[in-house]
Design a protein around this motif. Structure first.
Motif, PDB file in Angstrom:
ATOM      1  N   CYS A  50      -7.913   8.845   1.308  1.00  6.70           N
ATOM      2  CA  CYS A  50      -9.099   8.072   1.657  1.00  6.70           C
ATOM      3  C   CYS A  50      -9.794   8.779   2.814  1.00  6.70           C
ATOM      4  O   CYS A  50      -9.171   9.046   3.833  1.00  6.70           O
ATOM      5  CB  CYS A  50      -8.679   6.671   2.085  1.00  6.70           C
ATOM      6  SG  CYS A  50     -10.015   5.702   2.801  1.00  6.70           S
ATOM      7  N   VAL A  90      -6.470  -7.292   7.768  1.00  7.77           N
ATOM      8  CA  VAL A  90      -5.789  -7.779   8.983  1.00  7.77           C
ATOM      9  C   VAL A  90      -6.713  -8.685   9.783  1.00  7.77           C
ATOM     10  O   VAL A  90      -6.264  -9.351  10.730  1.00  7.77           O
ATOM     11  CB  VAL A  90      -5.337  -6.607   9.886  1.00  7.77           C
ATOM     12  CG1 VAL A  90      -4.317  -5.735   9.175  1.00  7.77           C
ATOM     13  CG2 VAL A  90      -6.525  -5.777  10.356  1.00  7.77           C
ATOM     14  N   ASP A 139      -2.956   8.210  -2.467  1.00  9.36           N
ATOM     15  CA  ASP A 139      -4.318   8.715  -2.597  1.00  9.36           C
ATOM     16  C   ASP A 139      -4.770   9.284  -1.260  1.00  9.36           C
ATOM     17  O   ASP A 139      -4.076   9.179  -0.260  1.00  9.36           O
ATOM     18  CB  ASP A 139      -5.260   7.583  -3.030  1.00  9.36           C
ATOM     19  CG  ASP A 139      -5.303   6.449  -2.004  1.00  9.36           C
ATOM     20  OD1 ASP A 139      -4.266   6.187  -1.368  1.00  9.36           O
ATOM     21  OD2 ASP A 139      -6.362   5.821  -1.842  1.00  9.36           O
ATOM     22  N   GLN A 190     -11.687   6.467  -5.868  1.00 11.87           N
ATOM     23  CA  GLN A 190     -12.275   7.072  -4.688  1.00 11.87           C
ATOM     24  C   GLN A 190     -13.672   7.593  -5.051  1.00 11.87           C
ATOM     25  O   GLN A 190     -14.227   7.208  -6.075  1.00 11.87           O
ATOM     26  CB  GLN A 190     -11.367   8.190  -4.155  1.00 11.87           C
ATOM     27  CG  GLN A 190     -10.029   7.692  -3.608  1.00 11.87           C
ATOM     28  CD  GLN A 190     -10.166   6.858  -2.348  1.00 11.87           C
ATOM     29  OE1 GLN A 190     -11.227   6.809  -1.714  1.00 11.87           O
ATOM     30  NE2 GLN A 190      -9.091   6.179  -1.980  1.00 11.87           N
ATOM     31  N   GLY A 225     -10.777   1.974  -3.438  1.00 10.06           N
ATOM     32  CA  GLY A 225     -10.453   2.485  -2.106  1.00 10.06           C
ATOM     33  C   GLY A 225     -11.659   3.168  -1.492  1.00 10.06           C
ATOM     34  O   GLY A 225     -12.763   3.148  -2.035  1.00 10.06           O
ATOM     35  N   GLY A 226     -11.422   3.775  -0.337  1.00  9.33           N
ATOM     36  CA  GLY A 226     -12.470   4.565   0.308  1.00  9.33           C
ATOM     37  C   GLY A 226     -13.610   3.743   0.851  1.00  9.33           C
ATOM     38  O   GLY A 226     -14.689   4.259   1.147  1.00  9.33           O
ATOM     39  N   ILE A 285      -6.227   4.034  -7.704  1.00  9.39           N
ATOM     40  CA  ILE A 285      -7.194   3.760  -6.630  1.00  9.39           C
ATOM     41  C   ILE A 285      -8.439   4.619  -6.827  1.00  9.39           C
ATOM     42  O   ILE A 285      -8.370   5.851  -6.772  1.00  9.39           O
ATOM     43  CB  ILE A 285      -6.576   4.002  -5.240  1.00  9.39           C
ATOM     44  CG1 ILE A 285      -5.309   3.155  -5.061  1.00  9.39           C
ATOM     45  CG2 ILE A 285      -7.607   3.703  -4.143  1.00  9.39           C
ATOM     46  CD1 ILE A 285      -4.582   3.352  -3.731  1.00  9.39           C
ATOM     47  N   PHE A 302      -3.424   6.042   3.454  1.00 10.64           N
ATOM     48  CA  PHE A 302      -4.470   5.584   4.382  1.00 10.64           C
ATOM     49  C   PHE A 302      -3.895   5.433   5.785  1.00 10.64           C
ATOM     50  O   PHE A 302      -4.489   5.864   6.770  1.00 10.64           O
ATOM     51  CB  PHE A 302      -5.022   4.241   3.909  1.00 10.64           C
ATOM     52  CG  PHE A 302      -6.085   3.662   4.802  1.00 10.64           C
ATOM     53  CD1 PHE A 302      -5.752   2.757   5.810  1.00 10.64           C
ATOM     54  CD2 PHE A 302      -7.409   4.036   4.661  1.00 10.64           C
ATOM     55  CE1 PHE A 302      -6.728   2.227   6.642  1.00 10.64           C
ATOM     56  CE2 PHE A 302      -8.395   3.504   5.491  1.00 10.64           C
ATOM     57  CZ  PHE A 302      -8.048   2.606   6.483  1.00 10.64           C
ATOM     58  N   ARG A 350      -5.675 -10.676  13.123  1.00  5.56           N
ATOM     59  CA  ARG A 350      -6.034  -9.923  14.336  1.00  5.56           C
ATOM     60  C   ARG A 350      -7.089 -10.684  15.148  1.00  5.56           C
ATOM     61  O   ARG A 350      -6.958 -10.839  16.364  1.00  5.56           O
ATOM     62  CB  ARG A 350      -6.540  -8.531  13.968  1.00  5.56           C
ATOM     63  CG  ARG A 350      -6.854  -7.677  15.168  1.00  5.56           C
ATOM     64  CD  ARG A 350      -7.201  -6.264  14.785  1.00  5.56           C
ATOM     65  NE  ARG A 350      -6.060  -5.551  14.199  1.00  5.56           N
ATOM     66  CZ  ARG A 350      -6.113  -4.271  13.823  1.00  5.56           C
ATOM     67  NH1 ARG A 350      -7.245  -3.579  13.940  1.00  5.56           N
ATOM     68  NH2 ARG A 350      -5.052  -3.666  13.304  1.00  5.56           N
ATOM     69  N   MET A 379      -9.653  -2.759  -1.233  1.00  6.34           N
ATOM     70  CA  MET A 379      -8.658  -2.553  -0.183  1.00  6.34           C
ATOM     71  C   MET A 379      -9.250  -2.679   1.220  1.00  6.34           C
ATOM     72  O   MET A 379     -10.294  -2.125   1.515  1.00  6.34           O
ATOM     73  CB  MET A 379      -8.003  -1.175  -0.356  1.00  6.34           C
ATOM     74  CG  MET A 379      -7.448  -0.963  -1.757  1.00  6.34           C
ATOM     75  SD  MET A 379      -6.535   0.574  -1.941  1.00  6.34           S
ATOM     76  CE  MET A 379      -4.904   0.012  -1.441  1.00  6.34           C
ATOM     77  N   GLY A 380      -8.557  -3.474   2.054  1.00  2.00           N
ATOM     78  CA  GLY A 380      -8.927  -3.558   3.460  1.00  2.00           C
ATOM     79  C   GLY A 380     -10.107  -4.446   3.766  1.00  2.00           C
ATOM     80  O   GLY A 380     -10.662  -4.395   4.867  1.00  2.00           O
ATOM     81  N   ASP A 413       0.862  -1.165   0.000  1.00  2.00           N
ATOM     82  CA  ASP A 413       0.000   0.000   0.000  1.00  2.00           C
ATOM     83  C   ASP A 413       0.910   1.229   0.000  1.00  2.00           C
ATOM     84  O   ASP A 413       2.086   1.153   0.337  1.00  2.00           O
ATOM     85  CB  ASP A 413      -0.942  -0.031   1.221  1.00  2.00           C
ATOM     86  CG  ASP A 413      -2.158   0.883   1.025  1.00  2.00           C
ATOM     87  OD1 ASP A 413      -3.066   0.832   1.858  1.00  2.00           O
ATOM     88  OD2 ASP A 413      -2.174   1.659   0.040  1.00  2.00           O
ATOM     89  N   SER A 414       0.324   2.378  -0.367  1.00  2.00           N
ATOM     90  CA  SER A 414       1.146   3.567  -0.656  1.00  2.00           C
ATOM     91  C   SER A 414       1.374   4.454   0.563  1.00  2.00           C
ATOM     92  O   SER A 414       2.228   5.345   0.507  1.00  2.00           O
ATOM     93  CB  SER A 414       0.463   4.396  -1.746  1.00  2.00           C
ATOM     94  OG  SER A 414      -0.909   4.572  -1.409  1.00  2.00           O
ATOM     95  N   ALA A 423     -14.743   0.107   3.493  1.00  2.00           N
ATOM     96  CA  ALA A 423     -14.355  -0.503   4.784  1.00  2.00           C
ATOM     97  C   ALA A 423     -13.801   0.590   5.710  1.00  2.00           C
ATOM     98  O   ALA A 423     -12.785   0.408   6.376  1.00  2.00           O
ATOM     99  CB  ALA A 423     -13.318  -1.608   4.565  1.00  2.00           C
ATOM    100  N   VAL A 424     -14.486   1.713   5.681  1.00  2.00           N
ATOM    101  CA  VAL A 424     -14.104   2.867   6.518  1.00  2.00           C
ATOM    102  C   VAL A 424     -15.281   3.295   7.389  1.00  2.00           C
ATOM    103  O   VAL A 424     -15.451   4.464   7.703  1.00  2.00           O
ATOM    104  CB  VAL A 424     -13.619   4.053   5.663  1.00  2.00           C
ATOM    105  CG1 VAL A 424     -12.256   3.769   5.056  1.00  2.00           C
ATOM    106  CG2 VAL A 424     -14.632   4.394   4.567  1.00  2.00           C
TER     107      VAL A 424
HETATM  108  N1  LIG Z   1      -4.216   3.504  -0.231  1.00  2.00           N
HETATM  109  C1  LIG Z   1      -5.383   3.149   0.308  1.00  2.00           C
HETATM  110  N2  LIG Z   1      -6.510   3.777  -0.087  1.00  2.00           N
HETATM  111  C2  LIG Z   1      -7.732   3.461   0.432  1.00  2.00           C
HETATM  112  O1  LIG Z   1      -8.741   4.082   0.045  1.00  2.00           O
HETATM  113  C3  LIG Z   1      -7.801   2.425   1.441  1.00  2.00           C
HETATM  114  C4  LIG Z   1      -9.024   2.092   2.026  1.00  2.00           C
HETATM  115  C5  LIG Z   1      -9.026   1.136   3.041  1.00  2.00           C
HETATM  116  N3  LIG Z   1     -10.036   0.683   3.801  1.00  2.00           N
HETATM  117  C6  LIG Z   1      -9.470  -0.158   4.683  1.00  2.00           C
HETATM  118  N4  LIG Z   1     -10.175  -0.743   5.651  1.00  2.00           N
HETATM  119  C7  LIG Z   1      -9.497  -1.507   6.671  1.00  2.00           C
HETATM  120  C8  LIG Z   1     -10.538  -1.974   7.628  1.00  2.00           C
HETATM  121  N5  LIG Z   1      -9.874  -2.830   8.605  1.00  2.00           N
HETATM  122  C9  LIG Z   1     -10.825  -3.891   8.979  1.00  2.00           C
HETATM  123  C10 LIG Z   1     -10.240  -4.807  10.036  1.00  2.00           C
HETATM  124  C11 LIG Z   1      -9.777  -4.021  11.245  1.00  2.00           C
HETATM  125  C12 LIG Z   1      -8.839  -2.896  10.859  1.00  2.00           C
HETATM  126  C13 LIG Z   1      -9.429  -2.023   9.770  1.00  2.00           C
HETATM  127  N6  LIG Z   1      -8.147  -0.323   4.512  1.00  2.00           N
HETATM  128  C14 LIG Z   1      -7.815   0.511   3.462  1.00  2.00           C
HETATM  129  C15 LIG Z   1      -6.608   0.821   2.855  1.00  2.00           C
HETATM  130  C16 LIG Z   1      -6.604   1.791   1.843  1.00  2.00           C
HETATM  131  N7  LIG Z   1      -5.417   2.129   1.251  1.00  2.00           N
END
Ligand SMILES: Nc1nc(=O)c2cc3nc(NCCN4CCCCC4)[nH]c3cc2[nH]1
Length: 372
Positions: free
Chosen positions: A148, A268, A146, A189, A215-216, A187, A96, A272, A246-247, A92-93, A218-219
């Motif tokens: 997010c 994760v 990017d 958005q 992206g954007g 990515i 986020f 986790r 992502m994520g 990843d860059s 799982a937030v």
């Molecule tokens: N470069 C970048 N751009 C994103 O929009 C992005 C969006 C994302 N959304 C997540 N969600 C992670 C959710 N995760 C779920 C389990 C517990 C910890 C958080 N990770 C991301 C990583 C990302 N990386």
């Protein structure tokens, strides 16, 4: 001549079966990528990660630039040599992670400056520096920088971040300098706004990328919002390029993502959750902290292909979790990663056989029946 290429071999509805060929080996899609944030998949030996079925794992620019430093990893032979994982790595860059971990962040057109969450030292991350770091790490699939934003958000804010991310996509592509031995993903958005998402997808395609991350998500948004965004946007992405959500996520997020045309996932969650005593099985998730397991001599799942689901009693796994023994984190991380790989392997086979609808129904029925 591009040495990293994507081939689509079967589709079933919106679901796709494909393969990314890289100089370090193939990635079968739909693929789940275990997260190795700081150069390690926590509590797992690299060969154990491979034995669960993983073709590729994820590293993080943010964590590795802070410790041990990108130039130091490069001087030690790159991330594959450093961690002794010789198969593909996606990085990843950093944008986020800066927004979710770093202190005193300042975001401008140029990039983002921040203080390390570890020791407070100051850093700057620009599209150009992020590409440089991921190249120093010798990553096989790299991401643009990017922005997010969390959901829910005002439309103006979603539009601003989406438009900035397109300008950063263009600078990332220029800095990437058409390297032939790795892929660069743009990515998408645009928050939960279909028009903004369309503009982002179109803007990225006019620049041109080897793959497209979504992206954007799982937030913090509900699952149905994520699924609506996916259903709307995947048809607007090139069919011959990989799509990476992502994520994401929990098993039901991944199944729904595959049904909506997503090829790659990372999260994760399995590792986790494993460290917190949760075991993923065909029946769903079992919280082994719960006292109801303390006299249960049954194995986790005697029909599982994974020996670790058969060789110990639930009572023993409960004991390891309650006593916070290191073996508990090790065993449950392996069990969860193996389950995620079993899920995606079965999805690949179902798509090849044209039975994705049945597979999804059978899988959800088993989760619902939950012989936990
Ligand atoms: N470069 C970048 N751009 C994103 O929009 C992005 C969006 C994302 N959304 C997540 N969600 C992670 C959710 N995760 C779920 C389990 C517990 C910890 C958080 N990770 C991301 C990583 C990302 N990386």
């Amino acid at each position: 001549m591009k040495q990293v290429t994507f081939t689509l071999s079967a589709t079933d509805g919106m679901a796709r079966r494909g393969r990314i060929d890289t100089p370090r080996g193939e990635i079968n899609t739909p693929a789940f990528m275990p997260v190795g944030t700081a150069g390690t998949v926590k509590a797992m030996y690299p060969e154990q990660v491979r034995d669960t079925g993983a073709d590729i794992l994820l590293g993080n620019t943010y964590h590795l630039m802070l410790r041990p430093g990108a130039e130091r990893v490069a001087s030690l032979g790159g991330l594959h040599t450093f961690m002794n994982w010789e198969r593909p790595i996606l990085t990843d860059s950093g944008g986020f992670q800066v927004m979710s971990l770093a202190k005193l962040r300042k975001l401008t057109e140029r990039g983002v400056t921040f203080k390390s969450h570890i020791d407070g030292s100051a850093y700057e991350l620009t599209p150009e520096r992020s590409i440089e770091i991921q190249t120093l790490l010798d990553s096989d699939i790299i991401m643009q920088l990017d922005e997010c934003i969390a959901l829910p958000a005002e439309r103006k804010e979603m539009e601003r971040a989406m438009e900035l991310s397109i300008r950063w996509a263009d600078r990332s592509k220029t800095a990437f300098n058409n390297q032939q031995n790795r892929m660069l993903f743009g990515i998408v958005q645009g928050g939960d706004d279909a028009e903004l998402r369309s503009r982002s997808a179109a803007g990225l395609q006019s620049i041109g990328f080897d793959g497209y991350s979504i992206g954007g998500l799982a937030v913090g948004e509900p699952q149905e919002v994520m699924f609506r965004v996916l259903s709307d946007i995947t048809p607007e992405l090139p069919a011959d390029k990989p799509r990476y959500l992502m994520g994401v996520g929990k098993p039901d997020d991944i199944l729904g993502g595959i049904e909506r045309g997503v090829d790659m996932f990372d999260c994760v969650h399995p590792t986790r959750a494993g460290r917190h005593g949760h075991a993923y099985t065909r029946f769903g998730v079992i919280n082994l902290k719960n006292a109801r397991h303390r006299d249960d001599h049954r194995p986790l799942d005697e029909a599982s292909p994974n020996p670790n689901c058969r060789r110990w009693s639930r009572a023993y796994l409960h004991h390891l979790v309650k006593t916070e023994e290191i073996l508990g984190a090790m065993v449950l991380s392996q069990i969860n990663l193996a389950y995620y790989q079993e899920l995606t392997a079965r999805a690949r086979a179902a798509i090849e056989a044209g039975r994705m609808t049945d597979f999804a129904a059978e899988t959800r029925a088993a989760w619902a029946a939950g012989d936990l």
